[in-house]
Motif scaffolding. Structure first.
Motif, mmCIF file in Angstrom:
data_model
loop_
_atom_site.group_PDB
_atom_site.id
_atom_site.type_symbol
_atom_site.label_atom_id
_atom_site.label_comp_id
_atom_site.label_asym_id
_atom_site.label_seq_id
_atom_site.Cartn_x
_atom_site.Cartn_y
_atom_site.Cartn_z
ATOM 1 N N LEU A 341 0.818 -1.220 0.000
ATOM 2 C CA LEU A 341 0.000 0.000 0.000
ATOM 3 C C LEU A 341 0.849 1.267 0.000
ATOM 4 C CD1 LEU A 341 -2.831 1.113 -0.064
ATOM 5 C CD2 LEU A 341 -3.010 0.740 2.393
ATOM 6 N N MET A 342 2.024 1.210 0.633
ATOM 7 C CA MET A 342 2.884 2.406 0.630
ATOM 8 C C MET A 342 3.407 2.665 -0.785
ATOM 9 S SD MET A 342 3.742 4.735 2.742
ATOM 10 C CE MET A 342 4.512 6.199 2.056
ATOM 11 N N GLN A 343 3.709 1.607 -1.509
ATOM 12 C CA GLN A 343 4.119 1.796 -2.901
ATOM 13 C C GLN A 343 2.965 2.352 -3.735
ATOM 14 O OE1 GLN A 343 5.752 -1.868 -4.435
ATOM 15 N NE2 GLN A 343 7.707 -1.520 -3.445
ATOM 16 N N GLU A 344 1.754 1.973 -3.364
ATOM 17 C CA GLU A 344 0.583 2.462 -4.097
ATOM 18 C C GLU A 344 0.399 3.965 -3.874
ATOM 19 O OE1 GLU A 344 -0.606 -0.148 -5.750
ATOM 20 O OE2 GLU A 344 -2.050 1.014 -6.904
ATOM 21 N N VAL A 345 0.746 4.435 -2.674
ATOM 22 C CA VAL A 345 0.695 5.878 -2.389
ATOM 23 C C VAL A 345 1.628 6.615 -3.348
ATOM 24 C CG1 VAL A 345 1.250 7.658 -0.678
ATOM 25 C CG2 VAL A 345 0.064 5.573 0.038
ATOM 26 N N ARG A 346 2.833 6.067 -3.509
ATOM 27 C CA ARG A 346 3.794 6.684 -4.434
ATOM 28 C C ARG A 346 3.274 6.642 -5.872
ATOM 29 N NH1 ARG A 346 9.229 7.795 -5.762
ATOM 30 N NH2 ARG A 346 10.042 6.613 -7.509
ATOM 31 N N ALA A 347 2.667 5.508 -6.236
ATOM 32 C CA ALA A 347 2.136 5.370 -7.596
ATOM 33 C C ALA A 347 1.032 6.396 -7.843
ATOM 34 C CB ALA A 347 1.608 3.954 -7.821
ATOM 35 N N ASP A 365 -0.941 15.093 -0.344
ATOM 36 C CA ASP A 365 -2.228 14.724 -0.964
ATOM 37 C C ASP A 365 -2.325 13.206 -1.095
ATOM 38 O OD1 ASP A 365 -3.332 17.378 -1.536
ATOM 39 O OD2 ASP A 365 -1.627 17.575 -2.890
ATOM 40 N N ALA A 366 -1.249 12.601 -1.581
ATOM 41 C CA ALA A 366 -1.279 11.140 -1.766
ATOM 42 C C ALA A 366 -1.438 10.435 -0.411
ATOM 43 C CB ALA A 366 -0.003 10.687 -2.470
ATOM 44 N N LEU A 367 -0.765 10.951 0.617
ATOM 45 C CA LEU A 367 -0.909 10.348 1.956
ATOM 46 C C LEU A 367 -2.331 10.543 2.486
ATOM 47 C CD1 LEU A 367 2.543 11.404 3.464
ATOM 48 C CD2 LEU A 367 1.794 9.054 2.993
#
Ligand code: ZN
Length: 461
Positions: A341-347, A365-367
């Protein structure tokens, strides 16, 4: 003077207080010196130059940690960890991708499902996830207790979950996409939906297990089942979920079969309301976005899956500007093909920034999408934020890996340098990850059994 904590912090004693002290950075205003946790909730934010008001408090020194609200995953199909990077499904768009995988999924067994689900949740937890949904819609013969299996697996790991009783009842025989072997009839689906909701759904604040209802998509479910599921969800007061506006193929399918666009169809089925969160939401037009906002329907943005399947880009900022709440989902591991999920935030950060520009999309915003926004998708106000009274669901990351070396702003570094593994994760005041590992889990053993099960599923003798 607070006393140092003697260390078996997995389960806090009732009434005991824990100060997560002096984090390197924290995603909360007025909590520069950390937070106090008691009985599963955040009871105090400690501002700069202050001490906790509470006396007799244990301390966890978070001096090397960046603290986030636990991340919330709003869309997934756990079982798909058993079919990652399947050769027959590579380089295909959604419909042919599904058609390549349905026959493999039809061979799922209770044992392989348990392994697939446990592995997906372990991967999520280690990436900083504290609450997840799962959309399970494949019920071949022998897998009638799929939801029971995943409730048990989530309980073993200590993860907060909103599990959806998914469904498919429109098979190829009736003009749908899936084969007969993976669908059930409407009565069976509704009876089991009611059974699992009655058995497992915990209403209200602090719930560890909730149930939602989730017909798979317009191309695998009848209109009758869409309507009866909405009625049942309303009667049981549980949430509703489905895939919508994922591809242009879906638009064409809806036009041909129902003579309208997917959102019109959804509304016609009684689904355009604030009980509903939708996965993907890529192909909505401006008028449809306004209707979503008015209805309070929320959207789960799944950036990796959308890119892998080349489905398009969710108009996240246009939706937020119109008032639609947005969460983040990793989506199924067969289309992502990860559950991090943390990688998905970056994506999400990268994809949306490339669409809307540097002034519109920042790391915060992504967080926010993956925390407060996701909390709106799962219909909860007790999680997704570090604030007094919220559940003590926290993800703590260290910046001691190669990828972070030389970084300045610690919160930005998590997103920009690509954090992917939490050092500690807390759910409801209990640590479920310590030193980057899940203490209750034999991960190498799980991976060995999971790999064997995946191989058996993909290449049956
Ligand atoms: Zn999905």
């Amino acid at each position: 003077m607070p006393k140092a904590m003697s260390h078996d912090p997995k389960m806090q004693r009732k009434g005991s207080k824990l100060w997560i002290k002096d984090p390197l950075a924290i995603l909360a205003a007025g909590a520069e010196r950390g937070v106090v946790v008691q009985d599963g909730r955040i009871t105090e934010l400690v501002p700069a130059n202050r001490q906790p008001a509470s006396a007799d408090i244990e301390i966890y020194d978070a001096g090397k940690h960046v603290v986030l609200p636990g991340l919330i995953n709003t869309h997934h199909h756990f079982y798909q960890t058993l079919t990652r990077a399947v050769p027959a499904a590579l380089d295909r768009e959604l419909f042919p991708w599904l058609q390549a995988l349905y026959p493999i999924w039809a061979r799922l067994t209770p044992e392989s499902l348990d392994l697939g689900m446990t592995l997906a949740m372990a991967e999520l937890i280690l990436s900083g996830c504290t609450t997840t949904t799962d959309h399970h819609y494949v019920f071949p013969a022998g897998l009638e207790e799929a939801i029971d299996i995943e409730v048990a697996a989530a309980g073993r790991l200590g993860l907060r979950v909103l599990l959806t009783r998914g469904s498919m009842n429109l098979s190829q025989r009736d003009g749908g996409l899936p084969p007969d072997s993976v669908v059930q009839d409407e009565d069976t689906i509704l009876a089991d939906s009611e059974r699992v909701a009655a058995r497992y759904h915990q209403p209200g604040d602090g719930a560890m297990v909730q149930i939602a209802l989730a017909p798979c998509s317009p191309f695998s479910v009848t209109t009758s089942l869409m309507r009866s599921t909405a009625d049942l969800a309303s009667r049981l007061d549980v949430r509703l979920h489905t895939h919508l506006a994922e591809t242009e193929d879906e638009n064409r399918f809806c036009q041909e079969l129902y003579n309208c666009r997917p959102l019109d169809y959804l509304e016609d089925c009684g689904w355009l309301n604030d009980r509903v969160w939708l996965a993907h939401g890529i192909h909505f037009n401006a008028g449809e976005i306004k209707r979503l906002a008015r209805a309070g329907t929320t959207v789960s943005h799944c950036p990796c899956s959308n890119q892998v399947l080349a489905s398009g880009t969710c108009p996240v900022c246009a939706m937020e500007d119109a008032g639609v709440r947005i969460g983040i989902g990793v989506d199924g591991s067969a289309s992502n093909d990860g559950s991090n999920l943390m990688q998905e935030v970056r994506a999400a950060f990268l994809l949306q920034r490339s669409r809307y520009g540097v002034n519109k999309v920042g790391h915060c915003d992504a967080l926010r999408w993956a925390t407060k926004g996701s909390a709106a998708c799962v219909g909860r106000t007790d999680i997704g934020e570090i604030a007094v009274g919220k559940m003590a669901d926290l993800a703590l990351f260290k910046l001691d890996e190669l990828r972070f070396s030389g970084s300045g702003d610690p919160l930005a570094a998590l997103v920009l340098c690509g954090a992917h593994r939490a050092d500690r994760v807390m759910v409801g005041g209990s640590w479920i990850v310590e030193s980057g590992a899940i203490p209750s889990l034999d991960l190498p053993g799980l991976m060995a059994r999971h790999n064997a099960a995946a191989q058996a599923l993909q290449s049956p003798r």
